[in-house]
Every structure is written in C-alpha cells, then in structure tokens.
Design an enzyme around this catalytic site. Structure first.
Site, PDB file in Angstrom:
ATOM      1  N   GLU A 128      -0.805 -10.678 -16.305  1.00  0.00           N
ATOM      2  CA  GLU A 128      -1.078 -10.684 -14.855  1.00  0.00           C
ATOM      3  C   GLU A 128      -2.579 -10.584 -14.643  1.00  0.00           C
ATOM      4  O   GLU A 128      -3.335 -10.269 -15.573  1.00  0.00           O
ATOM      5  CB  GLU A 128      -0.335  -9.535 -14.158  1.00  0.00           C
ATOM      6  CG  GLU A 128       1.159  -9.793 -14.086  1.00  0.00           C
ATOM      7  CD  GLU A 128       1.934  -8.749 -13.312  1.00  0.00           C
ATOM      8  OE1 GLU A 128       1.306  -7.916 -12.624  1.00  0.00           O
ATOM      9  OE2 GLU A 128       3.173  -8.761 -13.403  1.00  0.00           O
ATOM     10  N   HIS A 242      -2.094  -8.225  -1.204  1.00  0.00           N
ATOM     11  CA  HIS A 242      -1.675  -9.096  -2.312  1.00  0.00           C
ATOM     12  C   HIS A 242      -2.066 -10.521  -1.944  1.00  0.00           C
ATOM     13  O   HIS A 242      -1.841 -10.951  -0.811  1.00  0.00           O
ATOM     14  CB  HIS A 242      -0.158  -8.986  -2.526  1.00  0.00           C
ATOM     15  CG  HIS A 242       0.289  -9.506  -3.853  1.00  0.00           C
ATOM     16  ND1 HIS A 242       0.322 -10.848  -4.143  1.00  0.00           N
ATOM     17  CD2 HIS A 242       0.703  -8.870  -4.970  1.00  0.00           C
ATOM     18  CE1 HIS A 242       0.739 -11.005  -5.387  1.00  0.00           C
ATOM     19  NE2 HIS A 242       0.979  -9.814  -5.917  1.00  0.00           N
ATOM     20  N   ARG A 286      -7.403  -8.590  -7.861  1.00  0.00           N
ATOM     21  CA  ARG A 286      -6.592  -8.926  -6.693  1.00  0.00           C
ATOM     22  C   ARG A 286      -7.400  -9.016  -5.394  1.00  0.00           C
ATOM     23  O   ARG A 286      -7.160  -9.892  -4.565  1.00  0.00           O
ATOM     24  CB  ARG A 286      -5.534  -7.830  -6.568  1.00  0.00           C
ATOM     25  CG  ARG A 286      -4.355  -8.211  -5.788  1.00  0.00           C
ATOM     26  CD  ARG A 286      -3.312  -7.119  -5.894  1.00  0.00           C
ATOM     27  NE  ARG A 286      -2.363  -7.392  -6.945  1.00  0.00           N
ATOM     28  CZ  ARG A 286      -1.327  -6.609  -7.218  1.00  0.00           C
ATOM     29  NH1 ARG A 286      -1.153  -5.490  -6.534  1.00  0.00           N
ATOM     30  NH2 ARG A 286      -0.481  -6.926  -8.162  1.00  0.00           N
ATOM     31  N   HIS A 343      -0.239  -4.783   0.935  1.00  0.00           N
ATOM     32  CA  HIS A 343       0.650  -4.560  -0.208  1.00  0.00           C
ATOM     33  C   HIS A 343       0.676  -3.111  -0.679  1.00  0.00           C
ATOM     34  O   HIS A 343       1.742  -2.575  -0.970  1.00  0.00           O
ATOM     35  CB  HIS A 343       0.179  -5.477  -1.344  1.00  0.00           C
ATOM     36  CG  HIS A 343       1.024  -5.439  -2.567  1.00  0.00           C
ATOM     37  ND1 HIS A 343       2.371  -5.743  -2.552  1.00  0.00           N
ATOM     38  CD2 HIS A 343       0.722  -5.153  -3.878  1.00  0.00           C
ATOM     39  CE1 HIS A 343       2.864  -5.637  -3.781  1.00  0.00           C
ATOM     40  NE2 HIS A 343       1.879  -5.270  -4.592  1.00  0.00           N
ATOM     41  N   ARG A 378      -6.386  -1.762  -6.917  1.00  0.00           N
ATOM     42  CA  ARG A 378      -5.428  -1.448  -7.987  1.00  0.00           C
ATOM     43  C   ARG A 378      -5.190  -2.645  -8.912  1.00  0.00           C
ATOM     44  O   ARG A 378      -5.041  -3.780  -8.448  1.00  0.00           O
ATOM     45  CB  ARG A 378      -4.102  -1.005  -7.371  1.00  0.00           C
ATOM     46  CG  ARG A 378      -3.037  -0.676  -8.394  1.00  0.00           C
ATOM     47  CD  ARG A 378      -1.818  -0.059  -7.755  1.00  0.00           C
ATOM     48  NE  ARG A 378      -1.097  -0.969  -6.914  1.00  0.00           N
ATOM     49  CZ  ARG A 378      -0.230  -1.896  -7.345  1.00  0.00           C
ATOM     50  NH1 ARG A 378      -0.001  -2.025  -8.642  1.00  0.00           N
ATOM     51  NH2 ARG A 378       0.396  -2.680  -6.497  1.00  0.00           N
TER      52      ARG A 378
HETATM   53  C1  SIN Z   1       3.299  -8.434  -8.422  1.00  0.00           C
HETATM   54  O1  SIN Z   1       4.328  -8.669  -9.042  1.00  0.00           O
HETATM   55  O2  SIN Z   1       2.416  -9.275  -8.234  1.00  0.00           O
HETATM   56  C2  SIN Z   1       3.108  -7.098  -7.848  1.00  0.00           C
HETATM   57  C3  SIN Z   1       2.828  -6.166  -8.919  1.00  0.00           C
HETATM   58  C4  SIN Z   1       2.004  -5.055  -8.370  1.00  0.00           C
HETATM   59  O3  SIN Z   1       1.919  -4.864  -7.172  1.00  0.00           O
HETATM   60  O4  SIN Z   1       1.373  -4.391  -9.179  1.00  0.00           O
END
Ligand code: SIN
Length: 520
Positions: A128, A242, A286, A343, A378
């Site tokens: 990620e 997000h 993010r 988010h 975060r």
């Molecule tokens: C996501 O799946 O993008 C969210 C994961 C998160 O908020 O850490």
C-alpha cells in the site's frame, strides 16, 4: 460533568446501580481488544456500544488490512514516521512496532483464527502507499469484517464480558480528576455505570463532514466526553482524507491496496498525473495523493482510478469492490470515478503508551485516541494495528481498580420533545462549515469563520441539552465539540504540514467567502 450533587431531576430508584471493573465504550477492534485483555486478567468487563450490528463500527468497514513488521520493526517505524510528515512520536511508534507481531499472532491468528489471504504456503502480504515493502495482511479487501465479527463472537463466549448493544454513553462520571464510569442513555436521566476504569473506544468523526468513509454515527463521542470531563486532547487539526473514495452520492472506499496492485490515477483528460506530484506517484503518502486528486478534479473536472494495469482482472483481485461498483452502476473498465473523502482523525484524546488519558482511570484507544503514532498523516493500514496494540495494553493496564459509587448529577430530561428537524438542520450547518473550511485545504480566514459559526452553534445546542437527553442531541453536541476542537487546533497551528494544509489566502478568497457567510 458536575459530580457534587445528587439526583437533581428528583428521580428515585431502588435498583442497585450497575458496576463493572472495566467499562469499555465502543465495539470496534480497539474496544474489543481492551475488553479481551481486561477479561483475561479476571476483570468483570461491561462493553457498551451504540452499534446494533458489527457494521456500525468503522473497524468493520476497514478494507486494506493490517500492517505487520515481517521481522523488521525498524523498517515499519521508518515508514510510519516518514508518512507522518515527521510529526509522529518515535516512542509511540516504537510501542506499536515492538508489540505488533505478538498482538497479531496471539489475538488475530491464535485466538480468533482469522484466515488471512495466502499465496501458496505463505501469507499474501500486500503493498500500500508509502510502505517500503509488501507487508499488509488482509482478507480480500474486506479485512475489517473478517477480524471484527469473529472478535465479537469470541467476546460473546467470554463469561466475564457483558456486551450491551444499542447503548450510548452520554457523559463521564468524574470526581476530582478521576473517572468513575459513565452515564448511559438506557434511562431518560442517564443510567450510571460505576467502573474501576473506563476505556473509550468510540471511533471516528465522519459525521462532522458532508462525506466520509466512516459509518453513520461517527460523532466523536469519546473525544467530546473526555474533553468535557477535563481530559487533554491533541493534534485535532490532522484530519485525514482518503484519496480514492468512489465519487458517488454515498461514497465508498477504494482501498489503497488497489493502487498497491498497480492501479493508476488519471484526470479527465485521461492523463496520468501523480508522477508530476511525487516521486512515489500513486504510492506517495495519503495526504499528498488526496490533494493531487482534488487539484486534478478542480483543473480538469474529474479523476478516475484506472484498474486496467492490475495483474489480475479487478473482479478477481477485489471481488467485494467490484460488487460495490456494480451496485452503483460503475463499470471499472471505464475507470472508477474517485474523489478524496474524510477518512480518519490522527488526533484525539491524549494518551500514553498504555492508553492512559490525563484523567485518572480514564483510557482511550483506537481512532478516538491520540497515541502520537500517526503524527500529521497516518500510514495506510496502521489503524487496525494501533487499535489492537493499544486496546490490549489499555485493557491490561485498566485491570485492578475497584468500582466506587460516587455522588453524581443526573441529567435533565424535563422537556424531552425536540423541535422538528432541529438536529438535522444543525448537523447540516455543522457539516457545511466543517467541510468547507476544515477540509483538505484551509485558509486562516476560513478557519476563523468556522470557529465563529461553530461557537454559536454550540450555544444553541447547549440550550437544548440542558433539558433533554436524546441520543441524537448528544451526538450533535459531541460532533459540535469535536468540530470546535478541530477549528481551534487548526487556528493555532500556523505550520502547513501533513493533513493540516494551509493555502494562500488570496488564491482561495472567493471560495472561502461563500462558506464564511453561511446563513446562521
Ligand atoms: C484502505 O484500504 O485504503 C484503507 C486502509 C487504511 O485506512 O489504513
């Protein structure tokens, strides 16, 4: 909450008040972990939750998964601190990364038997954004429900844990700097639960915004109750958006994992733009991606998530997301329209490495807490982990205190009827100003106007809570308190960092004036 006088509403009750060694408020992963850890120490635990179904908790909505250390805690630590714009507290991050592997193995794998996705004999660790290696444990892109539902079922079987669903805590019971439990909404003037220790695990603040990836009812209850009882809160200006929520009326998350697997962001001219914003392109932190997506929406009219580069077809790689797209009439082959969406709150009730707040015998865990791990932004897939680690630590630490019955002031419910549409109209005003002035981009004058509007709104809401105790009204009160805390923290921080992004006043003058004159 004043505690000195008794029974001002004049209500008499012969029933013995409820007591618990440990009272947990909230039923996401953090609250469940706290309940489990306290119960393992032999405590009588009462877990109260507004939720009537698992999906009422944000943990159930978590998609991507749980970041793990894969034997290298220092590498995860470095990524967390980098993503946090350097603001994360290294000691808190150490607590997280040093306890992560044991917590995941003990609770998720050995106790709950969560069947994380595998590739052959190995876990299928996902990638990620802003992670330097593939390290996310997941179940499809629906990890939260595969963790939370077994957790709740497990707690149902633990003799010394009682769960009260559809029950809200309205106020903390405090006396001289110590918290002794809470008043619940099970009686019109507040039913007391006296507890040796109280753990807040009430989740996020999505209801303060017009659009959020949180479940409805995310009104920041624990933060507001703790603050009103005198506990410190920290870093409230860092509200994370997000980058990729589906751009539909009721947005749903499109996990970072989709970009982790190779999906690209394209603007309305079909151009890939992230390489122009950051060397890590789609996998940048993010906050950077969220602002870039918004810039491109503003400049070109829209942004889509192009899933064609995925190694596997989208519906095979992410079946639950493919189903959500289908339910909204989106064909992923055309690109999925996305926009940033509120988010996660990085700030919250200030706590130490054991979840202890600044009031005695009060703990906070999960999204409502500020541990210092997230700094100003975060890192993806660290929220379930933080909730798990701090929940366990707080639950253990909260054990061993006797509940004490203190004198307290009952709530007033002398005039229960609310004017029609009262809460709806006030929430509308709250969300409009918070989304307009305390969102992805902020100006000093916008923040100031939000502070004024919110203070007036709080005055109006307080006038009603003096004589009414409905849950909806308290949720509105809590959301208003949280919004003021965000506005105040934003107003006091002149440094544009992470999720607190200050823009040039002149550039956004027109936009800001529109919301500043919000009709209140
Ligand atoms: C996501 O799946 O993008 C969210 C994961 C998160 O908020 O850490």
């Amino acid at each position: 909450m004043a505690t000195e006088s008794t029974d001002e509403a004049g209500a008499e009750s012969n029933a013995e008040p409820r007591t618990a060694d440990v009272l947990v408020v909230g039923s996401g992963i953090a609250g469940c972990a706290a309940a489990l850890a306290a119960a393992r120490k032999g405590e009588e635990v009462l877990l109260v939750t507004k939720a009537s179904e698992p999906e009422d908790a944000s943990s159930d909505w978590a998609q991507g998964g749980i970041a793990t250390t894969r034997g290298d805690p220092d590498s995860l630590k470095e990524d967390i601190i980098d993503a946090s714009a350097g603001v994360a507290d290294p000691e808190a991050v150490d607590v997280l990364v040093r306890n992560a592997a044991d917590a995941v193995r003990d609770v998720l794998i050995e106790t709950l038997g969560v069947d994380f996705d595998t590739l052959g004999a190995e876990y299928d660790f996902a990638q990620e954004a802003a992670h330097s290696e593939d390290r996310i444990l997941h179940v499809d892109a629906a990890t939260g429900q595969h963790v939370l539902r077994p957790f709740l079922s497990h707690l149902d079987e633990v003799d010394n844990v009682e769960i009260l669903e559809s029950t809200a805590a309205l106020e903390l019971l405090r006396h001289e700097g110590r918290v002794h439990g809470a008043l619940l909404d099970t009686e019109p003037d507040g039913e007391p639960v006296f507890a040796g220790a109280t753990v807040l695990a009430t989740g996020g603040i999505g209801d303060c915004f017009e659009q959020s990836t949180n479940p409805p009812g995310s009104t920041g209850d624990g933060i507001a109750m703790a603050f009103l009882a005198g506990a410190e809160v920290d870093d409230m200006e860092y509200v994370q958006f997000h980058p990729t929520a589906a751009d539909v009326e009721e947005p749903f998350l499109l996990s970072e994992a989709v970009r982790g697997e190779g999906a690209l962001l394209r603007n309305a001219d079909s151009e890939r733009f992230m390489p122009d914003y950051h060397a890590d392109a789609e996998l940048a932190p993010r906050d950077v991606v969220a602002r870039a997506v918004q810039d491109e929406i503003d400049a070109t009219g829209g942004v889509t998530l192009d899933v064609s580069p995925l190694a596997e077809p989208f519906d095979k790689a992410f079946p639950n997301l493919a189903e959500k797209c289908a339910n909204h009439g989106i064909d992923p082959a055309d690109g999925i329209p996305v926009a940033p969406c509120e988010h996660f709150l990085c700030g919250g009730v200030a706590v130490d490495g054991h979840g202890r707040a600044t009031l005695d015998r009060l703990y906070a865990v999960g999204e409502c807490a500020h541990t210092g791990v997230h700094g100003a932004n975060r890192l993806a897939s660290t929220s379930l982990l933080e909730g798990l680690v701090w929940g366990l630590r707080a639950g253990r630490d909260a054990a061993g205190f006797e509940p004490e019955k203190i004198e307290y002031q009952r709530l007033q419910n002398s005039d229960p009827a609310l004017p029609d549409r009262f809460a709806g109209e006030k929430f509308h005003r709250l969300r409009r100003i918070v989304s307009g002035e305390l969102g992805l981009r902020r100006t000093k004058s916008g923040i100031n106007s939000a502070r004024g509007v919110l203070r007036r709104l709080k005055g109006e809401v307080d006038a009603y809570t003096r004589t009414r105790t409905s849950r909806g009204l308290y949720e509105l009160r809590n959301a208003t308190v949280v919004a003021i805390l965000i506005a105040n923290a934003a107003g006091e921080n002149d440094e544009s960092v992470g999720c607190h992004y200050l823009v040039d006043e002149a550039a956004s003058e027109t936009e800001s004036t529109a919301t500043a004159t919000d009709g209140d």
